[in-house]
Motif scaffolding. Structure first.
Motif, PDB file in Angstrom:
ATOM      1  N   ILE A 191      20.310  -5.329   3.494  1.00  0.00           N
ATOM      2  CA  ILE A 191      19.769  -6.675   3.638  1.00  0.00           C
ATOM      3  C   ILE A 191      18.418  -6.726   2.932  1.00  0.00           C
ATOM      4  CG2 ILE A 191      18.806  -8.359   5.262  1.00  0.00           C
ATOM      5  CD1 ILE A 191      20.933  -7.591   7.238  1.00  0.00           C
ATOM      6  N   ARG A 192      18.295  -7.678   2.022  1.00  0.00           N
ATOM      7  CA  ARG A 192      17.006  -7.907   1.342  1.00  0.00           C
ATOM      8  C   ARG A 192      16.587  -9.343   1.632  1.00  0.00           C
ATOM      9  NH1 ARG A 192      15.566  -6.962  -5.111  1.00  0.00           N
ATOM     10  NH2 ARG A 192      13.366  -7.581  -4.982  1.00  0.00           N
ATOM     11  N   TYR A 193      15.336  -9.500   2.076  1.00  0.00           N
ATOM     12  CA  TYR A 193      14.892 -10.843   2.432  1.00  0.00           C
ATOM     13  C   TYR A 193      13.457 -11.082   1.966  1.00  0.00           C
ATOM     14  CZ  TYR A 193      12.130  -8.926   6.303  1.00  0.00           C
ATOM     15  OH  TYR A 193      11.207  -8.246   7.044  1.00  0.00           O
ATOM     16  N   TRP A 194      13.162 -12.358   1.742  1.00  0.00           N
ATOM     17  CA  TRP A 194      11.831 -12.815   1.354  1.00  0.00           C
ATOM     18  C   TRP A 194      11.302 -13.708   2.487  1.00  0.00           C
ATOM     19  CZ3 TRP A 194      15.806 -11.838  -1.792  1.00  0.00           C
ATOM     20  CH2 TRP A 194      15.592 -11.237  -3.034  1.00  0.00           C
ATOM     21  N   ALA A 195      10.223 -13.328   3.151  1.00  0.00           N
ATOM     22  CA  ALA A 195       9.658 -14.146   4.225  1.00  0.00           C
ATOM     23  C   ALA A 195       9.238 -15.505   3.670  1.00  0.00           C
ATOM     24  CB  ALA A 195       8.468 -13.443   4.857  1.00  0.00           C
TER      25      ALA A 195
ATOM     26  N   GLN B 138       1.801 -10.581  13.203  1.00  0.00           N
ATOM     27  CA  GLN B 138       2.660 -10.022  14.255  1.00  0.00           C
ATOM     28  C   GLN B 138       4.094 -10.516  14.109  1.00  0.00           C
ATOM     29  OE1 GLN B 138       1.238 -10.795  18.222  1.00  0.00           O
ATOM     30  NE2 GLN B 138       3.125 -10.075  19.199  1.00  0.00           N
ATOM     31  N   GLY B 139       4.263 -11.806  13.868  1.00  0.00           N
ATOM     32  CA  GLY B 139       5.608 -12.348  13.682  1.00  0.00           C
ATOM     33  C   GLY B 139       6.266 -11.838  12.414  1.00  0.00           C
TER      34      GLY B 139
ATOM     35  N   ASN C  10       1.895 -18.354   8.364  1.00  0.00           N
ATOM     36  CA  ASN C  10       0.611 -18.907   7.941  1.00  0.00           C
ATOM     37  C   ASN C  10      -0.086 -17.991   6.940  1.00  0.00           C
ATOM     38  OD1 ASN C  10      -0.829 -16.877   9.414  1.00  0.00           O
ATOM     39  ND2 ASN C  10      -0.524 -18.064  11.292  1.00  0.00           N
ATOM     40  N   SER C  11      -1.202 -18.488   6.417  1.00  0.00           N
ATOM     41  CA  SER C  11      -1.897 -17.784   5.335  1.00  0.00           C
ATOM     42  C   SER C  11      -2.511 -16.463   5.795  1.00  0.00           C
ATOM     43  CB  SER C  11      -2.997 -18.682   4.755  1.00  0.00           C
ATOM     44  OG  SER C  11      -3.911 -19.057   5.765  1.00  0.00           O
ATOM     45  N   THR C  12      -2.670 -16.268   7.095  1.00  0.00           N
ATOM     46  CA  THR C  12      -3.259 -15.022   7.590  1.00  0.00           C
ATOM     47  C   THR C  12      -2.225 -13.914   7.774  1.00  0.00           C
ATOM     48  OG1 THR C  12      -2.987 -15.623   9.931  1.00  0.00           O
ATOM     49  CG2 THR C  12      -5.002 -16.364   8.818  1.00  0.00           C
ATOM     50  N   ALA C  13      -0.943 -14.252   7.634  1.00  0.00           N
ATOM     51  CA  ALA C  13       0.112 -13.268   7.862  1.00  0.00           C
ATOM     52  C   ALA C  13       0.092 -12.212   6.756  1.00  0.00           C
ATOM     53  CB  ALA C  13       1.471 -13.959   7.913  1.00  0.00           C
TER      54      ALA C  13
END
Length: 762
Positions: free
Chosen positions: A195-199, A36-37, A205-208
């Motif tokens: 805009i290009r971004y890398w989370a 969700q985040g 967390n690993s479930t994202a």
């Protein structure tokens, strides 16, 4: 023993500077650090581009999903300012991406109705990214700036066409000049932001997991809410074949690559107050995203989906509508003003309270369908408010009030007894089958939290109520030209829902199995089971009276009840609520189950743990099961969702063995199984009667055979009816059982070659 005194002083206080607070407590800004985040970060960047469109400066947005997990959002808006901000001495790009609560949306000059108002969106995404690159086209030049976890600096990529967060990074020192630099030139009239971004995996967390389906739904939704805005999604992770290439996104906008036609309006009815339709949008080439809009080009042709609609909320309601419409799409629009005290930035940079006049724009579309589901989508400045708020409250209050007044004024025609205190239209009666999109556009809306779930600006409610009262009132009373007939259909549906609700309540009151008197109120053809076994009680809906006699002898009356039906019941997908209630077979089933129907259905009140459809093993039996399932799906859906609806599986054939095994029988359930079993018996040299019995109906079995094969829990086989995807199930029921013949005919023709009769109940 006295507690040891601990020292506590200023040295114990931690001061988090800049965006460090966001990284320390990300949940305060994006809600969660799971999927969700992760999606919330993408919405923040997309919403900033959409705000440019709302302000009238952007016509095209491209969202690119790269193979390395990064995402680029490009728009042809005005571009983030690149000049120095006087107070900080930093470039506008750095201020927007590194300072919380900074941006043009706090003033009144650049944006009047926007989605992102808190001034934290871009900077929060920057803080929670392992890397973020921004390019801005302004003044005939392209400017570039890079960040690592929110801190500005310069990356040295080994291959500039494939940037990476792992590349060497030189962080800008404090109080050093900004790292915004010129990297190219563009046409004098070309503007925009990319805009290009890398989370950052250190944050999420690993479930994202990223959801492509959520992105497409959000993009489609936005295209409805901002008519004429073209939004393209490019997914480099799934290559497709075709003649088009990503270059088409750069060179021209004259022909959209993939036009979303799913929401194009069907034939308009006279009561639909809009002539807008979704269609291809042609724009001059200079409005297209410049060449640098797509940072990397995948090998081959990536999946591309483009959305552009011109009909606004009217098209959106048409897209959301499922089932047979009761009326056309009704459109309510207008605006009102209100005064609000707000904090305004003065010439010296200080905040002071000031009363300002706001304008509230209202745009609502609605229609009723024959479903009992309620679909209301609400938005403030294209930001969805799942929890509703003042705009939805104002709309529903006005609609409910106008419906009540009109029903009272036409009580005799609608057969409503006003003398009965219990006969009153409730909001649930009005909203059953209602599909509506409620949007308002206001400056500086008050939301509950950064996630913006509920609109709290109280002054919006009376404006929406006033506009809805006037315009909807003219529609529902039929005083507006072209609305007399559809308004009558709507009122009849709402009154039908009221009667269904009242009848359901009465049914619950008289169908509790508490004493013999209560059981006597059940249909006379019901052969009920003994009371006290509710946890294991089973209701068999039996096809025909002939099978009922055998079933009575085969059942265990302690927990198995029987309800016979005569052939094929009413197809409730085509029928109205009142027609369904008037049908004896449908009414008896609902009464016997005892949990009500439609929106008032309460599964906890069901009198049986299992509802089992027991029909003949032929085509007519399959049709009866489908009709029964349609009834359960439309009016008792929680039974299916909870797994309480089953189909009995009676055998088709009986093989009588001979010789030493005389008196034994083998049952088969399909022609293929019969052929296989016969071949096996011959192979094993087991004797059997060549005159194999073929059951034409349940009534041909004796009680022992029916019990052993179909009713005894120890030896029977049941098929549980499941519904894993409610939306897909709704589409299938509407397609196969609804009133539209051409789509059903096309579906049957297209899938005829793949049809497997053995999968009818699979």
């Amino acid at each position: 023993m006295a507690a040891q005194k601990e020292e506590y002083g200023a040295k114990d206080l931690a001061v988090l500077e800049g965006l460090d607070a966001v990284r320390k407590r990300p949940g305060m800004y994006i809600g969660t650090t799971d999927s969700q985040g992760l999606m919330h970060c993408l919405w923040e960047i997309i919403d900033n581009a959409v705000d440019e469109a709302l302000a009238g400066f952007c016509t095209r947005i491209v969202v690119t999903l790269h193979t390395d997990g990064s995402i680029t959002v490009a728009d042809n808006g005005r571009g983030i300012p690149v000049d120095k901000e006087p107070k900080t001495g930093l470039s506008g790009v750095e201020v927007v991406l590194t300072k919380l609560h900074a941006g043009a949306k706090f003033g009144n000059s650049s944006y009047n109705a926007v989605g992102g108002l808190h001034g934290v969106g871009s900077s929060v995404v920057n803080a929670l990214s392992s890397r973020l690159d921004v390019e801005v086209d302004r003044n005939g030049k392209t400017y570039r700036m890079e960040f690592r976890q929110g801190h500005p600096g310069v990356y040295t990529d080994a291959d500039p066409s494939h940037p990476s967060p792992a590349s060497p990074f030189k962080k800008t020192r404090k109080r050093s000049p900004t790292e915004l630099r010129e990297v190219g030139t563009v046409g004098a009239n070309v503007t925009g932001t990319r805009i290009r971004y890398w989370a950052d995996p250190e944050i999420f967390n690993s479930t994202a997991k990223f959801s492509y389906e959520q992105l497409i739904d959000r993009v489609r939704q936005t295209s409805f809410l901002v008519p004429g805005l073209s939004i393209t999604v490019v997914d480099e992770n799934i290559p497709e074949t075709g003649d088009e290439s990503i270059d088409d996104l750069r060179e021209t906008d004259e022909t959209p690559l993939v036009q979303d036609r799913s929401a194009q309006a069907s034939d308009r009815t006279p009561d639909q107050d809009s002539g807008n339709e979704s269609k291809d949008v042609e724009r001059p080439a200079e409005e297209s995203i410049p060449e640098s809009a797509t940072v990397t080009e995948p090998a081959g042709h990536a999946r591309v989906e483009e959305f552009c609609h011109t009909g606004g909320v009217v098209d959106y309601v048409d897209f959301l509508s499922k089932g047979e419409p009761v009326c056309g799409i009704w459109h309510i629009s207008g605006e009102g003003t209100y005064e609000e005290e707000t904090q305004v930035v003065g010439p010296g940079g200080d905040l002071h309270a000031q009363m300002v006049e706001r304008t509230c724009g209202v745009d609502i579309a609605l229609r009723w369908t024959n479903n009992y589901d309620t679909t209301i989508r609400s938005f403030v400045n294209v930001v969805e408010t799942p929890g509703g708020g003042m705009h939805v409250d104002g709309f529903l209050n006005a609609v409910t009030r106008q419906v009540r007044k009109t029903v009272e004024a036409n009580a005799r025609r609608l057969k409503v007894n006003l003398k009965d205190a219990g006969t009153k239209i409730e909001r649930d009666d009005v909203t059953t089958g209602l599909v509506a999109v409620v949007t308002v556009r206001i400056a500086e809306p008050q939301f509950q939290g950064q996630t913006k779930d509920v609109l709290g600006t109280a002054q919006v409610k009376p404006i929406v109520t006033r506009l809805t009262d006037k315009q909807f009132g003219e529609m529902i009373t039929g005083s507006k030209r072209g609305y007399k007939e559809p308004s009558s259909r709507v009122l009849e549906k709402i009154v039908g829902e009221m009667h269904a609700r009242i009848q359901a309540r009465r049914t619950k009151e008289v169908t509790r199995r508490k004493n013999a008197l209560e059981s006597a109120s059940m249909p006379s053809k019901l052969s009920d089971c003994q009371p006290g076994n509710d946890d294991i009680a089973e209701l068999f809906i039996v096809e025909g009276d002939s099978a009922l006699g055998t079933a009575k002898a085969a059942r265990n009356s302690g927990f198995q009840a029987l309800l016979p039906i005569r052939g094929k019941i009413l197809n409730v997908q085509k029928a109205s609520v009142s027609q369904m209630l008037a049908n004896k077979e449908c009414g008896a089933i609902i009464q016997v189950v005892g949990a009500g129907s439609g929106a008032t259905f309460d599964i906890t009140q069901s009198r049986y743990n299992k509802v089992i459809m027991m029909t003949d093993a032929d085509v007519d039996g399959a049709h009866i099961r489908i009709l029964l399932l349609t009834l359960f799906y439309r009016y008792m859906r929680p039974l299916i969702e909870a797994g309480h609806v089953y189909a009995a599986v009676p055998p088709l054939h009986r093989i009588a063995l001979t010789g030493k095994r005389k008196g034994e029988y083998i049952y088969t359930y399909s022609d293929d199984e019969l052929a296989s079993k016969v071949a096996q018996l011959r192979r094993d040299r087991i004797g059997f009667d060549e005159d194999i019995q073929r059951y034409k109906g349940l009534g041909e079995m004796d009680a022992d055979q029916l019990a052993d094969t179909t009713m005894d829990p120890r030896t029977r086989m049941l098929r549980r009816i499941r519904m894993e995807d409610a939306a897909q199930a709704a589409d299938i029921f509407d397609l196969l059982m609804g009133g539209e013949v051409p789509p059903r005919k096309k579906f049957i023709v297209d899938n005829a070659d793949d049809f497997d009769r053995s999968n009818i109940d699979a």
